[in-house]
Design a protein around this motif. Structure first.
Motif, PDB file in Angstrom:
ATOM      1  N   GLY A 274      43.636  41.297  34.557  1.00 42.58           N
ATOM      2  CA  GLY A 274      43.221  40.487  35.700  1.00 42.58           C
ATOM      3  C   GLY A 274      42.904  39.049  35.340  1.00 42.58           C
ATOM      4  O   GLY A 274      43.262  38.111  36.060  1.00 42.58           O
ATOM      5  N   GLY A 275      42.228  38.841  34.202  1.00 46.88           N
ATOM      6  CA  GLY A 275      41.869  37.487  33.790  1.00 46.88           C
ATOM      7  C   GLY A 275      43.082  36.640  33.484  1.00 46.88           C
ATOM      8  O   GLY A 275      43.155  35.466  33.869  1.00 46.88           O
ATOM      9  N   CYS A 276      44.051  37.226  32.789  1.00 46.41           N
ATOM     10  CA  CYS A 276      45.294  36.501  32.490  1.00 46.41           C
ATOM     11  C   CYS A 276      46.060  36.206  33.774  1.00 46.41           C
ATOM     12  O   CYS A 276      46.534  35.091  33.987  1.00 46.41           O
ATOM     13  CB  CYS A 276      46.162  37.322  31.545  1.00 46.41           C
ATOM     14  SG  CYS A 276      45.464  37.583  29.906  1.00 46.41           S
ATOM     15  N   GLY A 277      46.191  37.224  34.615  1.00 51.93           N
ATOM     16  CA  GLY A 277      46.953  37.063  35.842  1.00 51.93           C
ATOM     17  C   GLY A 277      46.422  35.954  36.725  1.00 51.93           C
ATOM     18  O   GLY A 277      47.187  35.174  37.307  1.00 51.93           O
ATOM     19  N   ALA A 278      45.086  35.863  36.809  1.00 51.01           N
ATOM     20  CA  ALA A 278      44.479  34.848  37.665  1.00 51.01           C
ATOM     21  C   ALA A 278      44.747  33.441  37.162  1.00 51.01           C
ATOM     22  O   ALA A 278      44.852  32.494  37.953  1.00 51.01           O
ATOM     23  CB  ALA A 278      42.972  35.083  37.760  1.00 51.01           C
ATOM     24  N   LEU A 329      36.590  59.833  39.733  1.00 51.39           N
ATOM     25  CA  LEU A 329      36.988  58.492  39.320  1.00 51.39           C
ATOM     26  C   LEU A 329      36.291  57.458  40.195  1.00 51.39           C
ATOM     27  O   LEU A 329      36.129  57.664  41.398  1.00 51.39           O
ATOM     28  CB  LEU A 329      38.496  58.291  39.466  1.00 51.39           C
ATOM     29  CG  LEU A 329      39.454  59.276  38.801  1.00 51.39           C
ATOM     30  CD1 LEU A 329      40.885  58.944  39.214  1.00 51.39           C
ATOM     31  CD2 LEU A 329      39.312  59.234  37.295  1.00 51.39           C
ATOM     32  N   THR A 330      35.891  56.346  39.603  1.00 46.94           N
ATOM     33  CA  THR A 330      35.448  55.203  40.389  1.00 46.94           C
ATOM     34  C   THR A 330      36.116  53.966  39.803  1.00 46.94           C
ATOM     35  O   THR A 330      36.582  53.986  38.656  1.00 46.94           O
ATOM     36  CB  THR A 330      33.917  55.062  40.397  1.00 46.94           C
ATOM     37  OG1 THR A 330      33.538  54.114  41.418  1.00 46.94           O
ATOM     38  CG2 THR A 330      33.373  54.577  39.052  1.00 46.94           C
ATOM     39  N   TYR A 331      36.181  52.908  40.587  1.00 41.88           N
ATOM     40  CA  TYR A 331      36.935  51.714  40.169  1.00 41.88           C
ATOM     41  C   TYR A 331      36.045  50.484  40.215  1.00 41.88           C
ATOM     42  O   TYR A 331      35.349  50.235  41.202  1.00 41.88           O
ATOM     43  CB  TYR A 331      38.145  51.521  41.084  1.00 41.88           C
ATOM     44  CG  TYR A 331      38.997  50.315  40.744  1.00 41.88           C
ATOM     45  CD1 TYR A 331      39.787  50.297  39.605  1.00 41.88           C
ATOM     46  CD2 TYR A 331      39.015  49.198  41.572  1.00 41.88           C
ATOM     47  CE1 TYR A 331      40.580  49.204  39.290  1.00 41.88           C
ATOM     48  CE2 TYR A 331      39.809  48.096  41.275  1.00 41.88           C
ATOM     49  CZ  TYR A 331      40.585  48.099  40.132  1.00 41.88           C
ATOM     50  OH  TYR A 331      41.362  47.010  39.834  1.00 41.88           O
ATOM     51  N   GLN A 332      36.065  49.743  39.105  1.00 48.50           N
ATOM     52  CA  GLN A 332      35.363  48.466  39.009  1.00 48.50           C
ATOM     53  C   GLN A 332      36.390  47.352  39.077  1.00 48.50           C
ATOM     54  O   GLN A 332      37.241  47.229  38.199  1.00 48.50           O
ATOM     55  CB  GLN A 332      34.566  48.392  37.698  1.00 48.50           C
ATOM     56  CG  GLN A 332      34.155  46.989  37.271  1.00 48.50           C
ATOM     57  CD  GLN A 332      33.271  46.276  38.275  1.00 48.50           C
ATOM     58  OE1 GLN A 332      32.560  46.920  39.042  1.00 48.50           O
ATOM     59  NE2 GLN A 332      33.304  44.961  38.278  1.00 48.50           N
ATOM     60  N   ASP A 333      36.333  46.547  40.133  1.00 46.51           N
ATOM     61  CA  ASP A 333      37.293  45.465  40.297  1.00 46.51           C
ATOM     62  C   ASP A 333      37.189  44.436  39.174  1.00 46.51           C
ATOM     63  O   ASP A 333      36.088  44.069  38.747  1.00 46.51           O
ATOM     64  CB  ASP A 333      37.051  44.731  41.617  1.00 46.51           C
ATOM     65  CG  ASP A 333      37.543  45.507  42.818  1.00 46.51           C
ATOM     66  OD1 ASP A 333      38.751  45.557  43.029  1.00 46.51           O
ATOM     67  OD2 ASP A 333      36.681  46.068  43.541  1.00 46.51           O
ATOM     68  N   THR A 404      38.974  50.304  35.280  1.00 44.27           N
ATOM     69  CA  THR A 404      39.042  48.879  35.577  1.00 44.27           C
ATOM     70  C   THR A 404      40.421  48.349  35.194  1.00 44.27           C
ATOM     71  O   THR A 404      41.278  49.122  34.759  1.00 44.27           O
ATOM     72  CB  THR A 404      37.913  48.104  34.876  1.00 44.27           C
ATOM     73  OG1 THR A 404      37.897  46.747  35.355  1.00 44.27           O
ATOM     74  CG2 THR A 404      38.071  48.116  33.373  1.00 44.27           C
ATOM     75  N   ALA A 405      40.638  47.046  35.349  1.00 40.85           N
ATOM     76  CA  ALA A 405      41.987  46.498  35.176  1.00 40.85           C
ATOM     77  C   ALA A 405      42.004  45.205  34.375  1.00 40.85           C
ATOM     78  O   ALA A 405      42.868  44.360  34.572  1.00 40.85           O
ATOM     79  CB  ALA A 405      42.622  46.263  36.550  1.00 40.85           C
ATOM     80  N   ASN A 406      41.038  45.069  33.467  1.00 45.25           N
ATOM     81  CA  ASN A 406      40.961  43.862  32.662  1.00 45.25           C
ATOM     82  C   ASN A 406      40.278  44.221  31.342  1.00 45.25           C
ATOM     83  O   ASN A 406      39.292  44.960  31.359  1.00 45.25           O
ATOM     84  CB  ASN A 406      40.165  42.782  33.401  1.00 45.25           C
ATOM     85  CG  ASN A 406      40.192  41.449  32.670  1.00 45.25           C
ATOM     86  OD1 ASN A 406      41.252  40.873  32.456  1.00 45.25           O
ATOM     87  ND2 ASN A 406      39.028  40.965  32.284  1.00 45.25           N
ATOM     88  N   ILE A 431      43.235  51.087  33.978  1.00 47.48           N
ATOM     89  CA  ILE A 431      43.937  51.843  35.004  1.00 47.48           C
ATOM     90  C   ILE A 431      45.325  52.310  34.562  1.00 47.48           C
ATOM     91  O   ILE A 431      45.751  53.417  34.920  1.00 47.48           O
ATOM     92  CB  ILE A 431      44.032  51.043  36.324  1.00 47.48           C
ATOM     93  CG1 ILE A 431      44.569  51.949  37.446  1.00 47.48           C
ATOM     94  CG2 ILE A 431      44.850  49.773  36.157  1.00 47.48           C
ATOM     95  CD1 ILE A 431      44.413  51.362  38.825  1.00 47.48           C
ATOM     96  N   VAL A 432      46.041  51.527  33.761  1.00 54.19           N
ATOM     97  CA  VAL A 432      47.372  51.986  33.365  1.00 54.19           C
ATOM     98  C   VAL A 432      47.291  53.186  32.431  1.00 54.19           C
ATOM     99  O   VAL A 432      48.169  54.058  32.433  1.00 54.19           O
ATOM    100  CB  VAL A 432      48.222  50.855  32.728  1.00 54.19           C
ATOM    101  CG1 VAL A 432      48.430  49.722  33.702  1.00 54.19           C
ATOM    102  CG2 VAL A 432      47.621  50.360  31.444  1.00 54.19           C
TER     103      VAL A 432
END
Length: 449
Positions: A274-278, A329-333, A404-406, A431-432
């Motif tokens: 996420g950090g790179c993508g942004a 499962l829970t997700y942290q953005d 999470t995704a980062n 997540i992957v």
């Protein structure tokens, strides 16, 4: 008002470089206040809110106040999570203002010799060079595999470090061997009928310390029918530079990546951090004033997608059976993935498609975890304060897996689990990695190549 020469230079730079129209866009309405972690955590101090910081920037630009240590401290305490932007009715690009202001301070402040050397080593000597990052990561791998890590822990060496740094050492992933880090593919075919051609942004730390997550990403793309190219000439995205007052170096790195991906002729450019993508998706803003690069940057950002978004668009969750053992499962953005790339539905949809697992939404899942790049190192007190609240919300879900995704968020959540003494009950995972695990359980497990 009397100012030093240094302050006068900073004030002049604010006048010349800060976007006056953007500063005036802020209507002081206060919609950003409930979304700002530092405003809440500091007991609702206005100077630590987005509108408060914008007011400070405007006052400096207008010569009403001196750009003193208090102004710089307010800017530095900001996480840069940009949660204020989606809720702003005027659409203020707060992140652009923050990075410009920080860059001005860093370019004009006199720094001590040790600080200069550290910044030079990190920003010029390390991150622009993937081979050096690989070598540095290899040293960490040697530390982990040689027995030094066990010895350091046994003799209490880590007690010499602040608690948060010692904690981070304990949650670092197992680093792959140097041989494996060097043997990276440049091309991978689709597993079946081709649906798209994807160019993969492998990143710097993601392709070393988090190499297994990159491999999982590539495998998911293959399973989704993507032909994959991985440009060998790509490098670090430049986010660390852009957020730390090294704007010109960030531009150099952006140009290098744009050139590398122009040659791929891919339908999409895929990122899994996420950090790179942004930061990648802001290349068009970063290079907007350079005629030779503005349009090329726009073409780059038009093709950029997060891995979860492309998987959703290619109906991965409907075509590939997904299954896991019973768990919550829970997700942290990732703040930047949600607030800048506007990707938040895709990861939730994919997780909810996993049979055997129950998805439980976390309260304030969209609020920063306190990682924010190197924020948990330079602002440890505030970072840990934010993390404690995040863990309370995570624990309330009764989840056994926090997704999470980062990479920064992942390490921060691992640290939170460790601090709560819940390592035997809760895991944090990208997540992957969860999706590949679910795809392997639900169908035939394939190898990467």
């Amino acid at each position: 008002m009397t100012m030093t020469k240094e302050q006068a230079d900073i004030q002049q730079a604010f006048t010349e470089r800060m976007d006056e129209e953007e500063l005036l866009n802020c209507m002081r309405c206060g919609f950003c206040l409930p979304a700002c972690p530092t405003y809440i955590e500091t007991g609702f101090q206005e100077k630590h809110s987005p509108r408060g910081r914008i007011a400070l920037m405007k006052a400096v630009a207008d010569g009403l106040i001196a750009p003193d240590d208090d102004v710089e401290a307010s800017l530095d305490l900001c996480l840069g999570c940009r949660a204020c932007e989606p809720v702003c009715p005027a659409g203020v690009n707060y992140g652009h203002l923050l990075e410009e202001a920080r860059d001005i301070f860093k370019q004009h402040r006199k720094q001590s010799f040790p600080v200069k050397q550290v910044r030079k080593t990190v920003f010029e000597g390390l991150f622009p060079h993937q081979k050096r990052i690989r070598a540095a990561t290899g040293l960490l791998g040697f530390y982990q595999r040689s027995g030094l890590q066990k010895a350091a822990r046994k003799i209490g060496f880590m007690k010499l470090f602040p608690d948060h740094l010692a904690g981070m050492e304990s949650v670092l992933p197992k680093v792959p061997t140097m041989k494996k880090m060097k043997q990276r593919p440049a091309y991978l075919p689709a597993d079946h009928e081709k649906t798209a051609k994807a160019a993969f942004f492998s990143g710097c730390l993601m392709d070393t310390m988090f190499l297994e997550t990159n491999d999982a990403t590539l495998k998911l793309l293959q399973m989704a029918g993507c032909e994959i190219v991985i440009p060998t000439a790509q490098g670090c995205c430049g986010a660390l530079h852009g957020h730390s007052g090294e704007k010109e170096k960030a531009k150099e790195m952006a140009k290098k990546n744009i050139e590398a991906f122009e040659q791929t002729n891919a339908d999409y450019i895929i990122t899994n951090a996420g950090g790179c993508g942004a930061f990648l998706i802001r290349y068009d803003h970063l290079l907007k004033d350079e005629l030779d690069w503005a349009e090329r940057a726009k073409n780059f950002t038009r093709r950029l997608k997060d891995i979860t978004q492309i998987l959703l668009e290619l109906n991965f969750h409907q075509r590939i059976p997904l299954q896991l053992p019973t768990q919550i499962l829970t997700y942290q953005d990732s703040c930047h993935l949600r607030n800048v790339m506007h990707t938040y539905t895709a990861p939730r949809t994919l997780l909810q498609a996993i049979e055997g697992a129950t998805y439980q939404e976390m309260r304030d899942a969209d609020r920063c975890c306190g990682s924010a790049g190197i924020y948990n190192i330079v602002e440890p007190s505030m970072s840990m304060q934010i993390l404690d609240h995040k863990m309370a919300n995570a624990i309330a879900t009764e989840a056994t897996t926090i997704v999470t995704a980062n990479p920064g968020c992942l390490l921060q959540m691992k640290l939170g689990i460790e601090r709560e003494g819940l390592s035997s009950k809760i895991r944090a995972v990208h997540i992957v990695d969860v999706l590949l695990e679910a795809a392997s359980k639900g169908g035939k497990k394939d190898t990467l190549l």
